[in-house]
Design a protein around this motif. Structure first.
Motif, PDB file in Angstrom:
ATOM      1  N   LEU A 181       0.809  -1.221   0.000  1.00 27.91           N
ATOM      2  CA  LEU A 181       0.000   0.000   0.000  1.00 27.91           C
ATOM      3  C   LEU A 181       0.846   1.277   0.000  1.00 27.91           C
ATOM      4  O   LEU A 181       0.572   2.196  -0.785  1.00 27.91           O
ATOM      5  N   PRO A 182       1.895   1.410   0.861  1.00 28.34           N
ATOM      6  CA  PRO A 182       2.700   2.644   0.814  1.00 28.34           C
ATOM      7  C   PRO A 182       3.320   2.900  -0.558  1.00 28.34           C
ATOM      8  O   PRO A 182       3.286   4.029  -1.063  1.00 28.34           O
ATOM      9  N   ALA A 183       3.873   1.836  -1.162  1.00 24.64           N
ATOM     10  CA  ALA A 183       4.476   2.015  -2.483  1.00 24.64           C
ATOM     11  C   ALA A 183       3.421   2.369  -3.517  1.00 24.64           C
ATOM     12  O   ALA A 183       3.644   3.206  -4.401  1.00 24.64           O
ATOM     13  N   ALA A 184       2.250   1.756  -3.408  1.00 23.30           N
ATOM     14  CA  ALA A 184       1.175   2.058  -4.349  1.00 23.30           C
ATOM     15  C   ALA A 184       0.731   3.513  -4.229  1.00 23.30           C
ATOM     16  O   ALA A 184       0.402   4.159  -5.228  1.00 23.30           O
ATOM     17  N   LEU A 185       0.734   4.047  -3.016  1.00 25.83           N
ATOM     18  CA  LEU A 185       0.365   5.454  -2.818  1.00 25.83           C
ATOM     19  C   LEU A 185       1.361   6.378  -3.511  1.00 25.83           C
ATOM     20  O   LEU A 185       0.977   7.351  -4.166  1.00 25.83           O
ATOM     21  N   VAL A 186       2.667   6.082  -3.349  1.00 22.00           N
ATOM     22  CA  VAL A 186       3.695   6.920  -3.976  1.00 22.00           C
ATOM     23  C   VAL A 186       3.583   6.852  -5.499  1.00 22.00           C
ATOM     24  O   VAL A 186       3.594   7.877  -6.190  1.00 22.00           O
ATOM     25  N   LEU A 187       3.466   5.631  -6.028  1.00 21.19           N
ATOM     26  CA  LEU A 187       3.336   5.485  -7.472  1.00 21.19           C
ATOM     27  C   LEU A 187       2.057   6.136  -7.982  1.00 21.19           C
ATOM     28  O   LEU A 187       2.029   6.729  -9.064  1.00 21.19           O
ATOM     29  N   GLY A 188       0.998   6.040  -7.194  1.00 22.11           N
ATOM     30  CA  GLY A 188      -0.254   6.689  -7.579  1.00 22.11           C
ATOM     31  C   GLY A 188      -0.121   8.194  -7.625  1.00 22.11           C
ATOM     32  O   GLY A 188      -0.660   8.860  -8.522  1.00 22.11           O
ATOM     33  N   ALA A 189       0.604   8.762  -6.649  1.00 20.04           N
ATOM     34  CA  ALA A 189       0.824  10.210  -6.656  1.00 20.04           C
ATOM     35  C   ALA A 189       1.623  10.637  -7.885  1.00 20.04           C
ATOM     36  O   ALA A 189       1.328  11.665  -8.506  1.00 20.04           O
ATOM     37  N   TRP A 190       2.637   9.845  -8.253  1.00 22.90           N
ATOM     38  CA  TRP A 190       3.417  10.163  -9.448  1.00 22.90           C
ATOM     39  C   TRP A 190       2.558  10.078 -10.700  1.00 22.90           C
ATOM     40  O   TRP A 190       2.712  10.860 -11.634  1.00 22.90           O
ATOM     41  N   LEU A 191       1.628   9.117 -10.712  1.00 23.46           N
ATOM     42  CA  LEU A 191       0.736   8.986 -11.865  1.00 23.46           C
ATOM     43  C   LEU A 191      -0.183  10.202 -11.980  1.00 23.46           C
ATOM     44  O   LEU A 191      -0.362  10.764 -13.063  1.00 23.46           O
ATOM     45  N   VAL A 192      -0.760  10.616 -10.852  1.00 25.25           N
ATOM     46  CA  VAL A 192      -1.613  11.817 -10.856  1.00 25.25           C
ATOM     47  C   VAL A 192      -0.804  13.036 -11.293  1.00 25.25           C
ATOM     48  O   VAL A 192      -1.268  13.864 -12.088  1.00 25.25           O
ATOM     49  N   LYS A 193       0.413  13.132 -10.783  1.00 27.01           N
ATOM     50  CA  LYS A 193       1.274  14.255 -11.139  1.00 27.01           C
ATOM     51  C   LYS A 193       1.582  14.252 -12.638  1.00 27.01           C
ATOM     52  O   LYS A 193       1.551  15.304 -13.289  1.00 27.01           O
ATOM     53  N   SER A 194       1.870  13.083 -13.192  1.00 27.36           N
ATOM     54  CA  SER A 194       2.203  13.007 -14.617  1.00 27.36           C
ATOM     55  C   SER A 194       0.997  13.362 -15.479  1.00 27.36           C
ATOM     56  O   SER A 194       1.132  14.034 -16.508  1.00 27.36           O
ATOM     57  N   LEU A 195      -0.211  12.923 -15.079  1.00 26.42           N
ATOM     58  CA  LEU A 195      -1.408  13.275 -15.833  1.00 26.42           C
ATOM     59  C   LEU A 195      -1.665  14.777 -15.777  1.00 26.42           C
ATOM     60  O   LEU A 195      -2.062  15.403 -16.767  1.00 26.42           O
ATOM     61  N   TRP A 196      -1.427  15.361 -14.611  1.00 27.54           N
ATOM     62  CA  TRP A 196      -1.612  16.802 -14.459  1.00 27.54           C
ATOM     63  C   TRP A 196      -0.606  17.570 -15.310  1.00 27.54           C
ATOM     64  O   TRP A 196      -0.954  18.542 -15.992  1.00 27.54           O
ATOM     65  N   LEU A 197       0.658  17.124 -15.281  1.00 28.15           N
ATOM     66  CA  LEU A 197       1.688  17.775 -16.089  1.00 28.15           C
ATOM     67  C   LEU A 197       1.394  17.616 -17.574  1.00 28.15           C
ATOM     68  O   LEU A 197       1.586  18.544 -18.363  1.00 28.15           O
ATOM     69  N   GLY A 198       0.938  16.418 -17.958  1.00 29.01           N
ATOM     70  CA  GLY A 198       0.608  16.187 -19.351  1.00 29.01           C
ATOM     71  C   GLY A 198      -0.457  17.136 -19.853  1.00 29.01           C
ATOM     72  O   GLY A 198      -0.377  17.652 -20.970  1.00 29.01           O
TER      73      GLY A 198
END
Length: 365
Positions: free
Chosen positions: A308-325
């Motif tokens: 779960l902790p790793a999934a949260l970090v990866l999920g945040a990076w995914l949200v960040k990448s979609l926002w940046l995109g």
């Protein structure tokens, strides 16, 4: 009980990383400010004087120094790009930093009569090569060009124009990516370079400094002597970042090479900060946390909730990448690959910090 404590500790750290990453994304610069803008209010670059302001003053004399260490595939091309921009009172000095390549002797011999001087010193790092060139110069301005950088024919005019301001001691040029379509990772490097043109940092591909300033503030022995010197110049408000003249530098086209370059750059940054008594940015410690949390995916498959902790970090990076995109209009492939790019940066930062703390790396290699 111990496992439960580890889980909750990791979960809290993951949530802190998520908050940081998402807040960091909100603070990224306005996408309307692009690399091609006139950065008068951003990095100090000023528009050239208009013709009705009177005749242009004679530019100062220049010595161009090209430090080289085994970059013989590109050295001749670099020298050929520099020569058309030199005037009679200018000079070009190539300084070989104890190269070990078999072709070193032949390539350097071929430069005799083409450049003004070829100096050979024992291998001691870029800082030593630059200072050897500085000692041999009698010009007012010293321009340092990396041996893998090509410059336009008129590169000295915009550089020297900056020194019309007496407060400017040095000028650092932010290069463009020379191979933007080589791979997905070079396309991401283009995006990163555009952001760094708004939040400037040292690249060292093309750098100009008053000769008297460099003699008073010599480069020091570290992996990134240019970055370390920039730190000292910033402290006296003597450094100006510019985007002209337009030069290009090659970016790694593979993920492994990207990792190694980022690690090398961060090691240089850490050494430069240490030489100036400056603290290590807390973001590097976050890199360690994020890397460890992501490693849980591989190290703890037997305990699903530990993912779960790793999934949260990866999920945040995914949200960040979609926002940046969306904000920066990145192509789908770049936006989708950004979380992996972030993981590579975090791993490189972790590797560099551990090496720095344990003293595993030499001063300049």
């Amino acid at each position: 009980m111990l496992l439960s404590g580890i889980f909750w500790g990791a979960l809290i750290l993951a949530l802190l990383c998520v908050v940081y990453d998402l807040l960091d994304a909100r603070g990224w610069p306005n996408p309307e400010v692009r690399l091609g803008r006139r950065p008068d209010s951003q990095d100090g670059e000023k528009a050239p004087a208009s013709k009705d302001e009177g005749p242009a003053a004679e530019r100062p004399s220049v010595t161009v120094v090209v430090p080289v260490y085994n970059d013989f595939d590109t050295l001749t091309t670099t020298v050929d790009s520099i020569l058309p921009g030199l005037e009679t009172r200018d000079s070009l000095i190539v300084v070989d930093d104890g190269s070990t390549a078999a072709e070193a002797g032949a390539v350097l011999a071929g430069l005799e009569g083409k450049v003004h001087r070829v100096l050979c010193i024992e291998h001691a790092g870029k800082h030593a090569a630059v200072m050897a060139g500085c000692s041999a110069s009698d010009a007012e301005i010293l321009v340092i060009v990396d041996a893998d950088t090509c410059v336009p024919a008129d590169f000295l005019a915009p550089l020297c124009a900056q020194f019309g301001d007496p407060e400017v001691l040095a000028v650092d040029v932010i290069p463009k990516v020379a191979n933007p379509e080589a791979s997905l990772w070079t396309r991401l490097a283009v995006f990163e370079r555009e952001l760094l043109s708004i939040r400037p940092t040292s690249f060292g591909a093309l750098f100009a400094i008053r000769t008297e300033t460099l003699r008073a503030m010599p480069m020091r022995a570290c992996r990134s002597p240019q970055f370390e010197l920039d730190l000292r110049l910033k402290q006296v408000n003597g450094l100006r970042f510019v985007t002209k003249p337009e030069v290009h530098s090659v970016e790694p086209s593979t993920l492994r090479a990207t990792y190694r370059r980022k690690r090398r750059w961060i090691l240089g940054m850490l050494q430069g900060l240490g030489l100036n008594g400056l603290p290590i940015p807390y973001t590097l410690y976050l890199c360690v946390v994020e890397t460890v949390l992501c490693a849980l995916i591989l190290l703890a498959p037997w305990q699903p909730r530990m993912l779960l902790p790793a999934a949260l970090v990866l999920g945040a990076w995914l949200v960040k990448s979609l926002w940046l995109g969306r904000r920066y209009r990145l192509r789908f492939a770049e936006a989708a690959a950004y979380p992996l790019y972030m993981l590579v940066l975090a791993a490189a930062g972790t590797d560099a910090l551990v090496r720095h703390r344990l003293g595993f790396s030499s001063a300049w290699r």
